[in-house]
Design an enzyme around this catalytic site. Structure first.
Site, short mmCIF file in Angstrom:
data_model
loop_
_atom_site.label_atom_id
_atom_site.label_comp_id
_atom_site.label_asym_id
_atom_site.label_seq_id
_atom_site.Cartn_x
_atom_site.Cartn_y
_atom_site.Cartn_z
N GLY A 269 0.76 -1.24 0.00
CA GLY A 269 0.00 0.00 0.00
C GLY A 269 0.79 1.29 0.00
O GLY A 269 0.20 2.37 -0.14
N GLU A 311 3.90 -6.47 1.80
CA GLU A 311 3.55 -6.90 0.44
C GLU A 311 3.51 -5.74 -0.55
O GLU A 311 2.46 -5.42 -1.11
CB GLU A 311 2.17 -7.57 0.45
CG GLU A 311 2.06 -8.80 1.30
CD GLU A 311 0.64 -9.38 1.33
OE1 GLU A 311 0.51 -10.56 1.65
OE2 GLU A 311 -0.31 -8.65 1.04
N PRO A 312 4.63 -5.10 -0.80
CA PRO A 312 4.60 -3.96 -1.71
C PRO A 312 4.45 -4.39 -3.17
O PRO A 312 5.02 -5.39 -3.59
CB PRO A 312 5.98 -3.32 -1.50
CG PRO A 312 6.86 -4.47 -1.12
CD PRO A 312 5.99 -5.40 -0.31
N ARG A 314 3.01 -1.61 -5.98
CA ARG A 314 3.18 -0.35 -6.68
C ARG A 314 4.53 0.31 -6.40
O ARG A 314 5.20 0.77 -7.33
CB ARG A 314 2.07 0.61 -6.24
CG ARG A 314 1.99 1.91 -7.03
CD ARG A 314 1.07 2.92 -6.33
NE ARG A 314 -0.17 2.32 -5.89
CZ ARG A 314 -1.30 2.28 -6.61
NH1 ARG A 314 -1.33 2.81 -7.81
NH2 ARG A 314 -2.38 1.71 -6.12
N CYS A 382 -12.46 4.27 -29.15
CA CYS A 382 -13.72 4.92 -29.51
C CYS A 382 -14.48 5.29 -28.27
O CYS A 382 -15.52 4.71 -27.96
CB CYS A 382 -14.54 3.98 -30.37
SG CYS A 382 -13.62 3.43 -31.79
N GLU A 383 -13.95 6.22 -27.53
CA GLU A 383 -14.56 6.61 -26.27
C GLU A 383 -13.97 7.95 -25.85
O GLU A 383 -12.75 8.08 -25.80
CB GLU A 383 -14.23 5.52 -25.23
CG GLU A 383 -15.16 5.51 -24.09
CD GLU A 383 -15.29 4.10 -23.47
OE1 GLU A 383 -15.46 3.12 -24.20
OE2 GLU A 383 -15.22 4.03 -22.25
N TYR A 411 0.28 -1.53 -12.37
CA TYR A 411 -1.16 -1.56 -12.65
C TYR A 411 -1.52 -0.94 -14.02
O TYR A 411 -2.62 -0.43 -14.18
CB TYR A 411 -1.96 -0.89 -11.53
CG TYR A 411 -1.75 -1.53 -10.18
CD1 TYR A 411 -2.20 -2.82 -9.92
CD2 TYR A 411 -1.07 -0.86 -9.16
CE1 TYR A 411 -2.00 -3.42 -8.69
CE2 TYR A 411 -0.86 -1.47 -7.92
CZ TYR A 411 -1.33 -2.74 -7.70
OH TYR A 411 -1.13 -3.34 -6.48
N1 LLP Z 1 -1.43 -7.07 -0.75
C1 LLP Z 1 -2.74 -7.20 -1.01
C2 LLP Z 1 -3.52 -8.16 -0.28
C3 LLP Z 1 -3.34 -6.39 -1.98
O1 LLP Z 1 -4.64 -6.52 -2.23
C4 LLP Z 1 -2.55 -5.46 -2.70
C5 LLP Z 1 -3.14 -4.60 -3.72
C6 LLP Z 1 -1.17 -5.38 -2.40
C7 LLP Z 1 -0.65 -6.20 -1.41
C8 LLP Z 1 -0.24 -4.44 -3.12
O2 LLP Z 1 -0.57 -3.12 -2.84
P1 LLP Z 1 0.37 -1.93 -3.42
O3 LLP Z 1 1.67 -1.96 -2.66
O4 LLP Z 1 0.57 -2.17 -4.85
O5 LLP Z 1 -0.42 -0.72 -3.13
N2 LLP Z 1 -5.50 -1.34 -9.43
C9 LLP Z 1 -5.30 -0.35 -8.40
C10 LLP Z 1 -4.58 -0.92 -7.21
C11 LLP Z 1 -5.29 -2.10 -6.58
C12 LLP Z 1 -4.50 -2.66 -5.44
C13 LLP Z 1 -5.10 -3.94 -5.00
N3 LLP Z 1 -4.38 -4.63 -3.97
C14 LLP Z 1 -4.54 0.82 -9.00
O6 LLP Z 1 -4.23 0.80 -10.18
O7 LLP Z 1 -4.27 1.80 -8.32
#
Ligand code: LLP
Length: 453
Positions: A269, A311-312, A314, A382-383, A411
């Site tokens: 996150g 759990e990184p 992004r 087309c949007e 993503y």
């Molecule tokens: N762990 C779990 C259980 C998750 O559901 C996620 C992301 C992560 C780790 C990784 O989170 P991060 O470090 O990447 O923030 N499609 C959206 C993001 C959805 C994230 C879903 N879960 C976007 O493009 O912003």
């Protein structure tokens, strides 16, 4: 493609804000001869050789970010797993890098797990999560003998237990808890709050019931707790608050069941810079707030410090990647807006239309020129909502220019589609002056590969 030169020249001047693009570009980005280079590779030449649209991933940035997580979490506690969230960006080459950097892998589907198996990733370092894993996916987890399954609901737990018992194996599980904390982020990606499709709520007693079931059931071994409060989080106090709540819960588990929580996974996150002025928290600060925070809370409650996991997704790949497009046309609507149309769009980056995401762009072949006008980068679909970048500073664009959208490593490719039967772009990795395909560009034959009619 020469070798990287000496010190990088980071400044892509933005006359409007005075910010340069260092914060959003890969670490190896530099300007040479008026062009944007990444990983020692001239992106203009790369666009010509490999074609556009094209995702470009900087291997140095990815490895550095993974290593930073390992360093700044284990700095505070010896047992921390850095579990890369594959949903942000996954390819076989990426999985190999994750393995080499001593990290684990979080899979969100049977498909992601199949990638890990194909890449030869060590299965004991794989975690599987998801709010509705199918029986087939649970079977795949058991067959592959993965490290941990994050269980999300009672039905799944019972199913996994029965399937594991039938196979005569024991599967370690983490129980996913929604701590009831509102993360400071976009509503759509806030997952730790009570009203969520994910996990067991703490406040209604479901989480405690789930832990007790996990302890009792055959075929599964209760290993600990999992949470994930959201994504693109800037304010670390959301993590601190969630940790307070969950460690208190750990303490109650030990009191009520006599079973210690061996593992605490706090999810991912951490936010990243999409706009040049954005200042997300650093991995170093994240490590301190999260890992030190858990240690302190455990000491406060007099319980043993568990093994931890983060759990990184992004924050590993977003700023490692850019998308290169070719400008097709420039449409100036006097007094309203200038649209720069490119050879991609919402099929390779849905985030702008879906989340109103903000991106920075520059013209790679005019990288030393000031971004002295404002334009919107439109896709070819087309949007009307098919916009990749809304009203952002840009160098004066012309057809044939190579337009680079920054911070698209997370993503974008993983959420890409074939809308309008658009072929999805390929992915190249750049490193030390060389580039290589990781995922080749699709062909029309690929589009029809599964069409049996
Ligand atoms: N762990 C779990 C259980 C998750 O559901 C996620 C992301 C992560 C780790 C990784 O989170 P991060 O470090 O990447 O923030 N499609 C959206 C993001 C959805 C994230 C879903 N879960 C976007 O493009 O912003």
């Amino acid at each position: 493609m020469g070798k990287p030169s000496g010190p990088r020249t980071p400044a892509v001047a933005d006359l409007k804000t005075g910010h340069d693009l260092t914060s959003v570009l890969p670490m190896t980005a530099e300007i040479r001869d008026g062009r944007l280079w990444i990983g020692g590779v001239d992106t203009v030449e790369l666009a010509r050789e490999a074609g556009t649209a094209l995702y470009v991933m900087d291997e140095h940035t990815i490895r550095t970010r993974l290593a930073e997580y390992v360093k700044w979490t284990r700095y505070h506690w010896k047992d921390v797993d850095v579990v890369y969230a594959g949903k942000a960006f996954l390819s076989l080459a990426m999985i190999k890098i994750v393995a080499e950097e001593d990290c684990c892998l979080l899979c969100a589907s049977g498909g992601e797990l199949a990638y890990a198996v194909r890449a030869g990733f060590p299965m004991d370092r794989v975690q599987m999560h998801g709010n509705n894993k199918t029986p087939a996916e649970l079977g795949e987890c058991l067959d592959a003998r993965i490290g941990r399954v994050v269980v999300d609901n009672f039905e799944e737990m019972e199913r996994l237990s029965a399937m594991a018992a039938e196979r005569g194996v024991t599967q370690k599980v983490l129980v996913r808890v929604t701590p009831g904390v509102e993360a400071d982020t976009h509503d759509f990606i806030m997952t730790g709050a009570e009203d969520s499709k994910f996990g067991f709520g703490l406040n209604q007693g479901l989480a405690m019931e789930a832990v007790k079931r996990a302890i009792e059931l055959p075929g599964i071994e209760f290993d600990g707790l999992h949470m994930h409060i959201g994504s693109q989080i800037f304010a670390l106090h959301s993590f601190a608050k969630a940790i307070e709540v969950i460690v208190e819960f750990m303490c109650r588990i030990e009191r009520e069941t006599g079973v210690a929580v061996r593992m605490l996974d706090v999810g991912g996150g951490l936010g990243v810079a999409y706009g040049a002025p954005d200042e997300p928290s650093t991995v170093k600060d994240f490590g301190k707030v999260v890992v030190d925070g858990i240690k302190e809370e455990c000491e406060k409650h007099g319980i043993a410090v568990p093994r931890m996991a983060v759990e990184p997704g992004r924050s590993i790949v977003a700023n490692a990647g850019v998308t290169l497009y070719t400008v097709g046309s420039v449409k100036e609507i006097p007094g309203i807006r200038t649209y720069v149309a490119v050879d991609g769009g919402m099929s390779d980056n849905i985030r702008t239309s879906l989340y109103d995401a903000h991106y920075e762009a520059l013209i790679a072949n005019k990288a030393d020129k000031p971004r002295d006008m404002v334009a919107s980068v439109a896709g070819k679909h087309c949007e009307s909502g098919d916009i990749v970048v809304n009203d952002a500073p840009l160098q004066s664009p012309e057809p044939g220019d190579v337009l680079c959208v920054c911070a698209t490593g997370a993503y974008c490719q993983s959420m890409a589609s074939n809308y309008n039967k658009q072929v999805r772009p390929g992915v190249v990795f750049v490193r030390d002056g060389e580039w290589r395909w990781s995922v080749r560009r699709e062909t029309y034959d690929d589009l029809m590969h599964t069409d049996v009619g």
